[in-house]
Structure formats: structure tokens, C-alpha cells
Design a protein around this motif. Structure first.
Motif, PDB file in Angstrom:
ATOM      1  N   ALA A 157       4.409  19.499  43.766  1.00 34.40           N
ATOM      2  CA  ALA A 157       5.645  20.006  43.138  1.00 34.40           C
ATOM      3  C   ALA A 157       6.173  21.228  43.878  1.00 34.40           C
ATOM      4  CB  ALA A 157       5.376  20.350  41.679  1.00 34.40           C
ATOM      5  N   GLU A 158       5.278  22.141  44.254  1.00 30.51           N
ATOM      6  CA  GLU A 158       5.695  23.374  44.943  1.00 30.51           C
ATOM      7  C   GLU A 158       6.273  23.105  46.324  1.00 30.51           C
ATOM      8  OE1 GLU A 158       2.193  25.808  44.761  1.00 30.51           O
ATOM      9  OE2 GLU A 158       2.775  26.709  42.834  1.00 30.51           O
ATOM     10  N   SER A 159       5.864  22.015  46.938  1.00 23.67           N
ATOM     11  CA  SER A 159       6.376  21.689  48.276  1.00 23.67           C
ATOM     12  C   SER A 159       7.624  20.798  48.214  1.00 23.67           C
ATOM     13  CB  SER A 159       5.291  20.989  49.106  1.00 23.67           C
ATOM     14  OG  SER A 159       4.919  19.764  48.502  1.00 23.67           O
ATOM     15  N   ASP A 160       8.052  20.466  46.996  1.00 26.78           N
ATOM     16  CA  ASP A 160       9.234  19.621  46.816  1.00 26.78           C
ATOM     17  C   ASP A 160      10.483  20.510  46.711  1.00 26.78           C
ATOM     18  OD1 ASP A 160      11.197  17.826  46.023  1.00 26.78           O
ATOM     19  OD2 ASP A 160       9.857  16.679  44.746  1.00 26.78           O
ATOM     20  N   ALA A 161      11.110  20.788  47.872  1.00 26.18           N
ATOM     21  CA  ALA A 161      12.264  21.693  47.924  1.00 26.18           C
ATOM     22  C   ALA A 161      13.434  21.161  47.094  1.00 26.18           C
ATOM     23  CB  ALA A 161      12.695  21.904  49.373  1.00 26.18           C
ATOM     24  N   ALA A 162      13.626  19.842  47.099  1.00 27.87           N
ATOM     25  CA  ALA A 162      14.739  19.246  46.345  1.00 27.87           C
ATOM     26  C   ALA A 162      14.561  19.457  44.843  1.00 27.87           C
ATOM     27  CB  ALA A 162      14.836  17.754  46.656  1.00 27.87           C
ATOM     28  N   LEU A 163      13.325  19.369  44.379  1.00 30.65           N
ATOM     29  CA  LEU A 163      13.018  19.564  42.956  1.00 30.65           C
ATOM     30  C   LEU A 163      13.298  21.011  42.535  1.00 30.65           C
ATOM     31  CD1 LEU A 163      11.751  18.486  40.290  1.00 30.65           C
ATOM     32  CD2 LEU A 163       9.532  19.199  41.199  1.00 30.65           C
ATOM     33  N   LEU A 164      12.864  21.960  43.359  1.00 35.78           N
ATOM     34  CA  LEU A 164      13.089  23.382  43.063  1.00 35.78           C
ATOM     35  C   LEU A 164      14.581  23.715  43.090  1.00 35.78           C
ATOM     36  CD1 LEU A 164      10.153  24.885  45.160  1.00 35.78           C
ATOM     37  CD2 LEU A 164      10.296  24.773  42.667  1.00 35.78           C
ATOM     38  N   LEU A 165      15.306  23.129  44.045  1.00 42.34           N
ATOM     39  CA  LEU A 165      16.751  23.360  44.132  1.00 42.34           C
ATOM     40  C   LEU A 165      17.449  22.800  42.898  1.00 42.34           C
ATOM     41  CD1 LEU A 165      19.188  24.344  45.783  1.00 42.34           C
ATOM     42  CD2 LEU A 165      19.253  22.083  46.861  1.00 42.34           C
ATOM     43  N   GLN A 166      17.005  21.649  42.442  1.00 42.94           N
ATOM     44  CA  GLN A 166      17.587  21.035  41.238  1.00 42.94           C
ATOM     45  C   GLN A 166      17.385  21.931  40.022  1.00 42.94           C
ATOM     46  OE1 GLN A 166      16.093  17.071  40.546  1.00 42.94           O
ATOM     47  NE2 GLN A 166      17.405  16.725  38.784  1.00 42.94           N
ATOM     48  N   GLY A 167      16.188  22.529  39.910  1.00 43.84           N
ATOM     49  CA  GLY A 167      15.905  23.457  38.811  1.00 43.84           C
ATOM     50  C   GLY A 167      16.791  24.683  38.869  1.00 43.84           C
ATOM     51  N   GLN A 168      17.028  25.194  40.082  1.00 45.77           N
ATOM     52  CA  GLN A 168      17.887  26.369  40.287  1.00 45.77           C
ATOM     53  C   GLN A 168      19.333  26.047  39.892  1.00 45.77           C
ATOM     54  OE1 GLN A 168      16.504  29.165  41.749  1.00 45.77           O
ATOM     55  NE2 GLN A 168      18.334  30.417  41.842  1.00 45.77           N
ATOM     56  N   GLN A 169      19.836  24.929  40.378  1.00 44.67           N
ATOM     57  CA  GLN A 169      21.224  24.555  40.110  1.00 44.67           C
ATOM     58  C   GLN A 169      21.464  24.289  38.632  1.00 44.67           C
ATOM     59  OE1 GLN A 169      21.589  21.256  42.835  1.00 44.67           O
ATOM     60  NE2 GLN A 169      22.481  22.522  44.443  1.00 44.67           N
ATOM     61  N   ARG A 170      20.483  23.697  37.965  1.00 41.88           N
ATOM     62  CA  ARG A 170      20.621  23.412  36.526  1.00 41.88           C
ATOM     63  C   ARG A 170      20.803  24.712  35.746  1.00 41.88           C
ATOM     64  NH1 ARG A 170      19.295  19.771  32.364  1.00 41.88           N
ATOM     65  NH2 ARG A 170      18.156  20.717  30.633  1.00 41.88           N
ATOM     66  N   ALA A 171      19.971  25.708  36.056  1.00 42.33           N
ATOM     67  CA  ALA A 171      20.064  27.008  35.366  1.00 42.33           C
ATOM     68  C   ALA A 171      21.409  27.676  35.654  1.00 42.33           C
ATOM     69  CB  ALA A 171      18.918  27.910  35.802  1.00 42.33           C
ATOM     70  N   GLN A 172      21.837  27.642  36.909  1.00 41.91           N
ATOM     71  CA  GLN A 172      23.101  28.293  37.280  1.00 41.91           C
ATOM     72  C   GLN A 172      24.304  27.615  36.620  1.00 41.91           C
ATOM     73  OE1 GLN A 172      23.224  28.508  41.590  1.00 41.91           O
ATOM     74  NE2 GLN A 172      22.062  30.409  41.605  1.00 41.91           N
ATOM     75  N   GLU A 173      24.295  26.293  36.578  1.00 40.10           N
ATOM     76  CA  GLU A 173      25.405  25.569  35.959  1.00 40.10           C
ATOM     77  C   GLU A 173      25.534  25.910  34.472  1.00 40.10           C
ATOM     78  OE1 GLU A 173      24.707  21.435  36.733  1.00 40.10           O
ATOM     79  OE2 GLU A 173      25.062  21.664  38.895  1.00 40.10           O
ATOM     80  N   LEU A 174      24.404  25.936  33.762  1.00 41.45           N
ATOM     81  CA  LEU A 174      24.444  26.239  32.326  1.00 41.45           C
ATOM     82  C   LEU A 174      24.873  27.680  32.074  1.00 41.45           C
ATOM     83  CD1 LEU A 174      21.254  24.389  30.998  1.00 41.45           C
ATOM     84  CD2 LEU A 174      23.629  23.761  30.631  1.00 41.45           C
ATOM     85  N   LEU A 175      24.399  28.610  32.906  1.00 44.25           N
ATOM     86  CA  LEU A 175      24.765  30.016  32.737  1.00 44.25           C
ATOM     87  C   LEU A 175      26.251  30.237  33.027  1.00 44.25           C
ATOM     88  CD1 LEU A 175      21.648  31.717  34.352  1.00 44.25           C
ATOM     89  CD2 LEU A 175      22.346  31.931  31.972  1.00 44.25           C
TER      90      LEU A 175
END
Length: 199
Positions: A157-175
């Protein structure tokens, strides 16, 4: 006399109306209180947590030497689990200057990683033995394999850059949606600026 009473009543109503809007302070307080709220934004970050389903295999290898023979016992364990990706709210901050809302947010990371123990049944384990008197797999070996599965899943999971980016974008979109909605409600055209928190 009747006309005089109506005149007095009219003046009193006018004075009360002026008293209510004469001081802009209470109006400003209401506007300020209705604006973007740090605690509310932290709650949104928690709600924005992304849950991902993982399915993988971990391997445990046991080598041993009996007299002149080398033995090898391998255990593969197939498992499933849930990884939670999100933003650590303790590193989150926000400031408002006029219509500019500056949000300081750390990069998304793996918040938790749990192997589903229900996914581990006798069919989840595959054992291979090589050499005479190769040892059987013990309960301790299975526990070790479970730990290996947990660590294996976290690393994947930690090496999955796309997964981490998706988590970042989700938080930013909601905020950003929250900030814009609050701005529309109070008549403030908020603009959002993002700052990455130092690690």
C-alpha cells in the motif's frame, strides 16, 4: 389624539429598527461564526478516509539441516484485508484572510492496515516440503505468516503512489467543496490555496 398615538408608535418602530441594524458588530460576528471552521474541516478529513480492499499472498520459508541433508519447508498464505488511506488531522491547519482560505495539509498516508482474519481458513495456507525430515508447520509459524501478511500488505500500500494520490485528492475535493458551500451561504467568494505541511 389617535393620529398622535400612531405617530409615536411609528417613531418607536423606526428607533427599534435602527437599533437592530445601527451596529454592524453583531452582523459581523454572525458572519464570522458562520465562516469556515477548522474543527469542521478536520472532521471532513476523517470522513474523506479512503478504504481499499487488498488481496495478496505472503510467504514464510523455513530452512533446516538434518545431518547431511538440507530441508526446506515453505508456507504460502493467501489473505485479504482493508487499508485505510487519509490525512493525519493533527498536521492539518487552516487560515482565512479576506476571501482567501489557505489550507495546510500533509500528504496522504496509510492510516491503518488490517488483515481480515476471517479470510484465513485452512485453504488459505499452502505448504511445500523439500528434503528428508522436513519440519511441519506449527501454530507459531502460522502466527509468523500472519504478521508477514500484515507487513506485506502495508508495504504494498505504501509503495502504491496512485492509491496515495487518490486519498489526497479525495480529501482536497471534499474540503474545497465545503469551503465553497460555506462561502455561498454567507456571500463570501472564497478561494482556496493549498500548502503542503512539512514532514
Amino acid at each position: 389624539m389617535k393620529e398622535k398615538a400612531w405617530n409615536i408608535l411609528g417613531v418607536m418602530v423606526l428607533l427599534l429598527a435602527l437599533a437592530g441594524c445601527g451596529s454592524g458588530e453583531s452582523g459581523e460576528t454572525i458572519k464570522k461564526d458562520a465562516g469556515v471552521n477548522l474543527k469542521q474541516m478536520q472532521n471532513i478529513c476523517e470522513l474523506a478516509t479512503l478504504e481499499c480492499y487488498f488481496h495478496n499472498t505472503a510467504k514464510l520459508n523455513k530452512e533446516n539441516k538434518v545431518l547431511w541433508w538440507k530441508t526446506n519447508t515453505e508456507l504460502w498464505v493467501e489473505y485479504s484485508g482493508i487499508v485505510k488511506v487519509g490525512v493525519e488531522i493533527s498536521d492539518f491547519d487552516m487560515s482565512v484572510e479576506g476571501s482567501l482560505v489557505t489550507i495546510t495539509m500533509p500528504k496522504a498516508k496509510i492510516l491503518s492496515c488490517e488483515v481480515d482474519e476471517k479470510s484465513l481458513d485452512p485453504e488459505s495456507y499452502l505448504v511445500s516440503k523439500k528434503g528428508l525430515w522436513a519440519k511441519d508447520i506449527t501454530a507459531d509459524d502460522q502466527t509468523e505468516a500472519f504478521k508477514a501478511a500484515q507487513e506485506n500488505m502495508r508495504q504494498a500500500a505504501e509503495s502504491d503512489a496512485a492509491l496515495l494520490l487518490q486519498g489526497q485528492q479525495r480529501a482536497q475535493e471534499l474540503l474545497e467543496k465545503y469551503v465553497k458551500n460555506v462561502g455561498e451561504a454567507i456571500g463570501e467568494p472564497y478561494q482556496v490555496e493549498w500548502v503542503t505541511a512539512e514532514e
